[in-house]
Scaffold this active site. Structure first.
Site, PDB file in Angstrom:
ATOM      1  N   CYS A   1      -1.846   0.157  -0.724  1.00  0.00           N
ATOM      2  CA  CYS A   1      -0.877  -0.341   0.251  1.00  0.00           C
ATOM      3  C   CYS A   1      -1.465  -0.337   1.663  1.00  0.00           C
ATOM      4  O   CYS A   1      -1.827   0.720   2.193  1.00  0.00           O
ATOM      5  CB  CYS A   1       0.369   0.538   0.201  1.00  0.00           C
ATOM      6  SG  CYS A   1       1.660  -0.005   1.330  1.00  0.00           S
TER       7      CYS A   1
ATOM      8  N   GLU B   1       6.516 -12.082  -3.801  1.00  0.00           N
ATOM      9  CA  GLU B   1       7.416 -11.365  -4.726  1.00  0.00           C
ATOM     10  C   GLU B   1       8.294 -12.357  -5.493  1.00  0.00           C
ATOM     11  O   GLU B   1       8.732 -12.084  -6.594  1.00  0.00           O
ATOM     12  CB  GLU B   1       8.325 -10.400  -3.953  1.00  0.00           C
ATOM     13  CG  GLU B   1       7.604  -9.237  -3.301  1.00  0.00           C
ATOM     14  CD  GLU B   1       7.512  -8.000  -4.190  1.00  0.00           C
ATOM     15  OE1 GLU B   1       8.217  -7.937  -5.196  1.00  0.00           O
ATOM     16  OE2 GLU B   1       6.682  -7.134  -3.854  1.00  0.00           O
TER      17      GLU B   1
ATOM     18  N   CYS C   1      -2.970  -6.755   3.581  1.00  0.00           N
ATOM     19  CA  CYS C   1      -1.758  -6.404   2.831  1.00  0.00           C
ATOM     20  C   CYS C   1      -2.001  -6.730   1.365  1.00  0.00           C
ATOM     21  O   CYS C   1      -2.629  -7.747   1.037  1.00  0.00           O
ATOM     22  CB  CYS C   1      -0.573  -7.204   3.372  1.00  0.00           C
ATOM     23  SG  CYS C   1       0.906  -7.085   2.363  1.00  0.00           S
TER      24      CYS C   1
ATOM     25  N   ASP D   1       0.974   1.918  -4.561  1.00  0.00           N
ATOM     26  CA  ASP D   1       1.453   0.875  -3.650  1.00  0.00           C
ATOM     27  C   ASP D   1       2.966   1.025  -3.482  1.00  0.00           C
ATOM     28  O   ASP D   1       3.633   1.665  -4.293  1.00  0.00           O
ATOM     29  CB  ASP D   1       1.130  -0.529  -4.200  1.00  0.00           C
ATOM     30  CG  ASP D   1       1.544  -1.620  -3.219  1.00  0.00           C
ATOM     31  OD1 ASP D   1       1.394  -1.398  -2.000  1.00  0.00           O
ATOM     32  OD2 ASP D   1       2.036  -2.669  -3.654  1.00  0.00           O
ATOM     33  N   SER D   2       3.471   0.405  -2.434  1.00  0.00           N
ATOM     34  CA  SER D   2       4.917   0.410  -2.214  1.00  0.00           C
ATOM     35  C   SER D   2       5.632  -0.421  -3.288  1.00  0.00           C
ATOM     36  O   SER D   2       6.816  -0.224  -3.525  1.00  0.00           O
ATOM     37  CB  SER D   2       5.222  -0.175  -0.842  1.00  0.00           C
ATOM     38  OG  SER D   2       4.636  -1.459  -0.724  1.00  0.00           O
TER      39      SER D   2
HETATM   40  N1  DGL Z   1       2.222  -2.973   0.056  1.00  0.00           N
HETATM   41  C1  DGL Z   1       2.549  -3.394   1.405  1.00  0.00           C
HETATM   42  C2  DGL Z   1       1.241  -3.526   2.214  1.00  0.00           C
HETATM   43  O1  DGL Z   1       0.182  -3.727   1.670  1.00  0.00           O
HETATM   44  C3  DGL Z   1       3.299  -4.710   1.414  1.00  0.00           C
HETATM   45  C4  DGL Z   1       4.735  -4.574   0.924  1.00  0.00           C
HETATM   46  C5  DGL Z   1       5.563  -3.637   1.779  1.00  0.00           C
HETATM   47  O2  DGL Z   1       5.911  -3.999   2.929  1.00  0.00           O
HETATM   48  O3  DGL Z   1       5.839  -2.538   1.310  1.00  0.00           O
HETATM   49  O4  DGL Z   1       1.285  -3.415   3.415  1.00  0.00           O
END
Ligand code: DGL
Length: 263
Positions: free
Chosen positions: A73, A150, A183, A10-11
């Protein structure tokens, strides 16, 4: 049987919602989690940048000898997955989540909420068009949901949570039969979102659907003991440990390692 760990990418830390879903279904699988916390959010970045970051992450997973990578992600899954090249089996969230939404609402209206980049990609619309007989799609970017989560604002009774949800989802309320949470972070707001949308609306959690989908296609481990979770991040581990503990409902203090992703 395959005893290698499953990679989850994930990001940032939102992908821990997928880890939690994996643990509930297959508690004996080992998991290696990578959160690119040094470069989150991806949701406001360009396609080329997201592809470059994801490519670096997949090279890192290759060195970790995982048996597959779940791309938790939503942004990477929507924007970059078709362009990613890897010898590892990759599972993104768009296909499994769309299949579930189309199953629940074959002919009504499906709402999709996600980051700006995911909504701009129109990946869900394209996949739903293949999966459903005649449902219509309403999509909305919800840019304040990620910073809200967050920062630990997730309680359904919290006035700030309620105000942000009302602002972002006002025009979807009363107009969708199913709402797809596209998301990583949004499942943490699921109760508050469900409360606002009303009990008649089905909620699809993209990460949970993907965990189930991927596990049905990955060779299981032979191990019988509880699986381990190793977390890696690209910035200081402290915030990940703090908020991640909230996500997983267990203390991650001292268990998170900082790494660098090479270009
Ligand atoms: N992990 C990202 C997503 O599911 C959300 C956070 C980001 O914008 O990096 O789209």
């Amino acid at each position: 049987m395959d005893n290698r760990p499953i990679g989850v990418f994930d990001s940032g830390l939102g992908g821990l919602t997928t880890v939690s879903a994996l643990g509930a279904i297959a508690p004996n699988e080992d998991i290696i989690y990578l959160g690119d916390t040094g470069r989150v959010p991806y949701g406001s970045r360009s396609r080329d940048t997201i592809i470059r970051y994801a490519t670096q992450a997949l090279s890192w997973f290759t060195l970790k000898n995982v048996k597959a990578v779940i791309i938790a992600c939503g942004t990477v899954s929507s924007v970059a997955l078709p362009r990613l090249i890897s010898a590892l089996p990759l599972f993104g969230v768009v296909e499994p989540a769309s299949a579930k939404a189309a199953l629940l609402t074959p002919e009504g209206s499906i709402g999709i909420i996600a980051t700006n980049a995911t909504i701009r990609s129109r990946a869900y619309e394209a996949t739903l068009a293949k999966n459903s007989r005649g449902s219509s799609v309403l999509s909305r970017a919800c840019p304040l949901f990620v910073p809200l989560v967050e920062s630990g604002y997730i309680a359904p009774g919290n006035a700030i949570v309620q105000a942000v949800i009302a602002d972002h989802l006002a025009d979807l309320r009363g107009n969708v039969d199913t709402l797809l949470l596209g998301c990583t972070h949004y499942p943490l707001l699921k109760d508050a979102i469900a409360q606002f949308m009303g009990t008649a609306v089905n909620i699809v959690d993209a990460g949970a659907e993907t965990a189930q989908y991927a596990l049905s296609r990955i060779k299981p481990t032979a191990a019988t003991a509880s699986g381990t979770l190793k977390c890696f991040v690209t910035d200081r581990p402290d915030n990940f440990e703090k908020v991640g503990s909230l996500f997983l409902g267990r203390d991650l203090t001292g268990e998170v390692t900082q790494v660098t992703l090479d270009s």
